[in-house]
Design a protein around this motif. Structure first.
Motif, short mmCIF file in Angstrom:
data_model
loop_
_atom_site.label_atom_id
_atom_site.label_comp_id
_atom_site.label_asym_id
_atom_site.label_seq_id
_atom_site.Cartn_x
_atom_site.Cartn_y
_atom_site.Cartn_z
N LEU A 1 -6.02 -11.97 66.30
CA LEU A 1 -6.59 -11.97 67.65
C LEU A 1 -8.03 -12.48 67.64
CD1 LEU A 1 -5.25 -8.63 69.15
CD2 LEU A 1 -4.39 -10.95 69.52
N MET A 2 -8.79 -12.11 66.63
CA MET A 2 -10.17 -12.57 66.52
C MET A 2 -10.22 -14.10 66.38
SD MET A 2 -11.97 -9.90 66.90
CE MET A 2 -13.58 -10.51 66.48
N ILE A 3 -9.32 -14.65 65.58
CA ILE A 3 -9.27 -16.10 65.40
C ILE A 3 -8.88 -16.79 66.71
CG2 ILE A 3 -8.03 -17.98 64.25
CD1 ILE A 3 -7.89 -16.07 61.77
N LEU A 4 -7.86 -16.26 67.40
CA LEU A 4 -7.45 -16.85 68.68
C LEU A 4 -8.58 -16.78 69.70
CD1 LEU A 4 -3.77 -15.56 69.02
CD2 LEU A 4 -4.52 -17.92 68.63
N GLU A 5 -9.35 -15.70 69.66
CA GLU A 5 -10.48 -15.58 70.58
C GLU A 5 -11.58 -16.58 70.22
OE1 GLU A 5 -12.90 -12.18 72.98
OE2 GLU A 5 -11.86 -11.59 71.14
N GLU A 6 -11.87 -16.74 68.94
CA GLU A 6 -12.88 -17.71 68.50
C GLU A 6 -12.50 -19.13 68.90
OE1 GLU A 6 -13.32 -17.25 64.28
OE2 GLU A 6 -14.16 -15.24 64.48
N LYS A 7 -11.19 -19.42 68.88
CA LYS A 7 -10.71 -20.76 69.23
C LYS A 7 -10.55 -20.94 70.74
CE LYS A 7 -8.50 -21.91 64.88
NZ LYS A 7 -7.32 -22.53 64.25
N GLY A 8 -10.80 -19.88 71.53
CA GLY A 8 -10.79 -19.99 72.98
C GLY A 8 -9.44 -19.83 73.65
N TYR A 9 -8.45 -19.30 72.94
CA TYR A 9 -7.12 -19.15 73.52
C TYR A 9 -6.94 -17.83 74.25
CZ TYR A 9 -5.42 -23.36 71.28
OH TYR A 9 -5.24 -24.66 70.93
N ILE A 10 -7.65 -16.80 73.83
CA ILE A 10 -7.55 -15.49 74.46
C ILE A 10 -8.94 -14.89 74.62
CG2 ILE A 10 -5.24 -15.02 73.53
CD1 ILE A 10 -6.66 -13.03 71.57
#
Length: 70
Positions: free
Chosen positions: A44-53
């Motif tokens: 989730l942290m990675i998806l947030e860093e990439k702007g998806y969530i």
């Protein structure tokens, strides 16, 4: 660009929201992905860093989808 595992995580979140009408908890997402909660948290942290969530720390079921797969 997302990895296969990151895409699977995003797809699992979308599936859960579409099925239940609300975002999954970390535990529910871990069950869907068949992994542990720490792994889900990292994904989730990675998806947030990439702007998806977007998530709100210390708040349950706070996952918001910002953009879908390319």
């Amino acid at each position: 660009m997302l990895t296969i595992k990151q895409k699977q995580t995003l797809e699992a979140i979308v599936y859960f929201i579409n099925t239940n009408g609300y975002p999954p908890s970390l535990r529910e997402l871990a069950e869907l992905l068949k992994c542990d909660i720490n792994t889900v948290f990292k994904k989730l942290m990675i998806l947030e860093e990439k702007g998806y969530i977007k998530t709100t720390p210390s708040r349950a079921r706070s996952i918001i989808i910002l953009k879908w797969l390319e």
